[in-house]
Structures are given as C-alpha cells and as structure tokens.
Design a protein around this motif. Sequence first.
Motif, PDB file in Angstrom:
ATOM      1  N   VAL A  14      28.315  47.827  37.769  1.00  0.00           N
ATOM      2  CA  VAL A  14      28.982  47.934  36.476  1.00  0.00           C
ATOM      3  C   VAL A  14      30.047  49.016  36.464  1.00  0.00           C
ATOM      4  O   VAL A  14      31.149  48.830  35.935  1.00  0.00           O
ATOM      5  N   ASN A  15      29.766  50.166  37.054  1.00  0.00           N
ATOM      6  CA  ASN A  15      30.695  51.289  36.996  1.00  0.00           C
ATOM      7  C   ASN A  15      31.831  51.190  38.008  1.00  0.00           C
ATOM      8  O   ASN A  15      32.797  51.953  37.947  1.00  0.00           O
ATOM      9  N   ASP A  16      31.724  50.241  38.945  1.00  0.00           N
ATOM     10  CA  ASP A  16      32.710  50.161  40.030  1.00  0.00           C
ATOM     11  C   ASP A  16      33.706  49.033  39.869  1.00  0.00           C
ATOM     12  O   ASP A  16      34.777  49.060  40.497  1.00  0.00           O
ATOM     13  N   GLU A  17      33.377  48.034  39.077  1.00  0.00           N
ATOM     14  CA  GLU A  17      34.229  46.847  39.012  1.00  0.00           C
ATOM     15  C   GLU A  17      34.257  46.291  37.597  1.00  0.00           C
ATOM     16  O   GLU A  17      33.224  46.127  36.955  1.00  0.00           O
ATOM     17  N   ALA A  18      35.445  46.005  37.117  1.00  0.00           N
ATOM     18  CA  ALA A  18      35.606  45.452  35.778  1.00  0.00           C
ATOM     19  C   ALA A  18      35.210  43.981  35.755  1.00  0.00           C
ATOM     20  O   ALA A  18      35.230  43.295  36.782  1.00  0.00           O
ATOM     21  N   ASP A  19      34.871  43.492  34.551  1.00  0.00           N
ATOM     22  CA  ASP A  19      34.520  42.084  34.388  1.00  0.00           C
ATOM     23  C   ASP A  19      35.602  41.162  34.932  1.00  0.00           C
ATOM     24  O   ASP A  19      35.330  40.204  35.665  1.00  0.00           O
ATOM     25  N   SER A  20      36.845  41.450  34.578  1.00  0.00           N
ATOM     26  CA  SER A  20      37.949  40.569  34.960  1.00  0.00           C
ATOM     27  C   SER A  20      38.126  40.504  36.474  1.00  0.00           C
ATOM     28  O   SER A  20      38.419  39.436  37.035  1.00  0.00           O
ATOM     29  N   ASP A  21      37.941  41.635  37.148  1.00  0.00           N
ATOM     30  CA  ASP A  21      38.065  41.646  38.612  1.00  0.00           C
ATOM     31  C   ASP A  21      36.932  40.858  39.263  1.00  0.00           C
ATOM     32  O   ASP A  21      37.139  40.121  40.236  1.00  0.00           O
ATOM     33  N   ALA A  22      35.716  41.021  38.727  1.00  0.00           N
ATOM     34  CA  ALA A  22      34.563  40.315  39.283  1.00  0.00           C
ATOM     35  C   ALA A  22      34.699  38.812  39.100  1.00  0.00           C
ATOM     36  O   ALA A  22      34.331  38.022  39.977  1.00  0.00           O
ATOM     37  N   GLU A  23      35.259  38.394  37.975  1.00  0.00           N
ATOM     38  CA  GLU A  23      35.397  36.968  37.698  1.00  0.00           C
ATOM     39  C   GLU A  23      36.315  36.275  38.705  1.00  0.00           C
ATOM     40  O   GLU A  23      36.155  35.084  38.989  1.00  0.00           O
ATOM     41  N   GLU A  24      37.261  37.017  39.279  1.00  0.00           N
ATOM     42  CA  GLU A  24      38.188  36.426  40.238  1.00  0.00           C
ATOM     43  C   GLU A  24      37.507  36.014  41.549  1.00  0.00           C
ATOM     44  O   GLU A  24      38.026  35.181  42.289  1.00  0.00           O
ATOM     45  N   ARG A  25      36.373  36.611  41.840  1.00  0.00           N
ATOM     46  CA  ARG A  25      35.656  36.262  43.073  1.00  0.00           C
ATOM     47  C   ARG A  25      34.331  35.544  42.761  1.00  0.00           C
ATOM     48  O   ARG A  25      33.409  35.546  43.572  1.00  0.00           O
ATOM     49  N   ALA A  26      34.246  34.944  41.592  1.00  0.00           N
ATOM     50  CA  ALA A  26      33.010  34.287  41.171  1.00  0.00           C
ATOM     51  C   ALA A  26      32.598  33.181  42.138  1.00  0.00           C
ATOM     52  O   ALA A  26      33.437  32.452  42.674  1.00  0.00           O
ATOM     53  N   ALA A  27      31.293  33.072  42.359  1.00  0.00           N
ATOM     54  CA  ALA A  27      30.742  31.989  43.183  1.00  0.00           C
ATOM     55  C   ALA A  27      30.465  30.782  42.293  1.00  0.00           C
ATOM     56  O   ALA A  27      30.173  30.917  41.101  1.00  0.00           O
ATOM     57  N   ILE A  28      30.556  29.610  42.862  1.00  0.00           N
ATOM     58  CA  ILE A  28      30.287  28.379  42.121  1.00  0.00           C
ATOM     59  C   ILE A  28      28.838  27.969  42.325  1.00  0.00           C
ATOM     60  O   ILE A  28      28.360  27.870  43.458  1.00  0.00           O
ATOM     61  N   LEU A  29      28.136  27.740  41.222  1.00  0.00           N
ATOM     62  CA  LEU A  29      26.746  27.285  41.260  1.00  0.00           C
ATOM     63  C   LEU A  29      26.645  25.911  40.622  1.00  0.00           C
ATOM     64  O   LEU A  29      27.329  25.617  39.644  1.00  0.00           O
ATOM     65  N   HIS A  30      25.774  25.075  41.187  1.00  0.00           N
ATOM     66  CA  HIS A  30      25.512  23.758  40.618  1.00  0.00           C
ATOM     67  C   HIS A  30      24.061  23.740  40.140  1.00  0.00           C
ATOM     68  O   HIS A  30      23.142  23.584  40.949  1.00  0.00           O
ATOM     69  N   LEU A  31      23.870  23.905  38.838  1.00  0.00           N
ATOM     70  CA  LEU A  31      22.503  23.926  38.301  1.00  0.00           C
ATOM     71  C   LEU A  31      21.921  22.517  38.228  1.00  0.00           C
ATOM     72  O   LEU A  31      20.705  22.344  38.202  1.00  0.00           O
ATOM     73  N   GLN A  32      22.782  21.520  38.173  1.00  0.00           N
ATOM     74  CA  GLN A  32      22.336  20.130  38.217  1.00  0.00           C
ATOM     75  C   GLN A  32      23.346  19.339  39.031  1.00  0.00           C
ATOM     76  O   GLN A  32      24.502  19.750  39.194  1.00  0.00           O
TER      77      GLN A  32
END
Length: 246
Positions: free
Chosen positions: A160-178
């Motif tokens: 939380v203290n090292d990376e902003a939400d917006s920066d983390a979202e750029e490297r988001a992994a794709i999950l398939h829940l169904q």
Amino acid sequence: MDDPFTKLPEDFVSEIISRTSPLDASRLAVVSKGFKSAAESDPVWDKFLPGDCFEIVSTSVSPVVYSTKKELYFSLCHSPILLDAGNLIPLGQIEELFGYMDCRRALRVAKLKSVCWLDIRGKIKTHMLSSSTTYGAYLVFKLAERSYGLESVNAVVRFVNDEADSDAEERAAILHLQRSNARHGSRQQTGQLPVRRNDGWMEIEMGNFYSDKGDDGEAEARLIEIKRLGGKSGLIVQGIEFRPQA
C-alpha cells in the motif's frame, strides 16, 4: 548420563525457544528433558499466538476449550471457529506446525447479487508474516447456480505505501472466475483459472509478493472490474488468503 540443559533456568530457556518457531519448539520438547517443560510452557506459545488471538476467541460462537496456550494454538490451527453469531469466519492468523503462515483476514461471507462495478480488497499487516518469504494472495469463492459477468476480472497485489492504485492497475493480472459461455464464441481464456479445494470452495491466485517490510508494511490484494459494461452476479466470497508459496 546427566542432561546439562536441566541446569539452565527455565525462564532463560523459554525466552530462547520463544524466539524460534512452533516446529522448533515441538522438536526441542523431545530432544531434552531440560527443554521439555520450557518448550511446552505458556510464555513460549503465547509468543506464537497473534496479538489479538484472545479477543478473537472471546467472540466465538462455540466455546474454545483449552488448558494451555499450546493447546489453544493447535486448536486454532486445526479447528476453524465462527464469530459474531456465525456472520464472521476467522480464517486464522496462526503459524502452522510446519512453519507455514496461513495469514488470512476475517471477512464476512458475501454474495454478489447484481452490480456493474466490482471492487473487493483484502489487506494484511506485514508484521503478521514471516520475513524473507514469498506469499501468494488467493481469492476463496463459490459461484451461485445463476452467475454471469465473471468470465474476466482483474487482480492486483501491492504494498500500500509503495505503489498507488493507478500504477498497480496497469499491471493487473487477468482472472477467469467462470468459463466463457460457448454461445458467445470460443475465445480462449488465457488468464488465471480457479481450482477446487478439498473443502468444496474454489480458489484462484490473485498475485504474489515478497515479504521484506518488517513491521511497517501493509499488503493489499484487490479484485476489480469497473470498465467492462454489463452486470455481474452470483459471486460468493469467503475471503482472501495470504499464504507462503513453495
């Protein structure tokens, strides 16, 4: 043959053992008679229990019976308890016998009825984790009989203290829940897929991180889907687990 460890003060031995691990304490209890009493003492096992353990136990739906801190430790390891009239499920904060930390947060079991935006977050303080260890964050869930809109969602794990939400979202992994509905095409799902657990729930890895923040950090796992149009329904969330990876 004399056991030299019997000559050491028990409180001195207890202090040393309390700085090891539950596995080490269990081993030392059978190595030497001089270690046995200290290795099974309440001061040692009190150090292995999380700081809010007794607050958690006091709100258990069913009484938690134990005579020593060691008994309490193993009771919590092997027997999950329900809290708050059954609304909260503590998923443990106990380091298990073999040194693995199953650090999970107590979350309300929630069922997603119908929404357009999905944003679920789970956080954990790094002082609860073993240092120099890689942890994975896992979403534990089920799908209702009628579920939709969960074919593709994003997940990010960050400090939380090292990376902003917006920066983390750029490297988001794709999950398939169904799985994708065949009627809507045969496009291959290339992201992370869930697996079924022995307890009947499904789990899917959201990401991982290396624990080296000591007492000052906070890790967050986030499940998010706020860009794609269309509703989402039928997701039943038990919680987010943080546990070490082999």
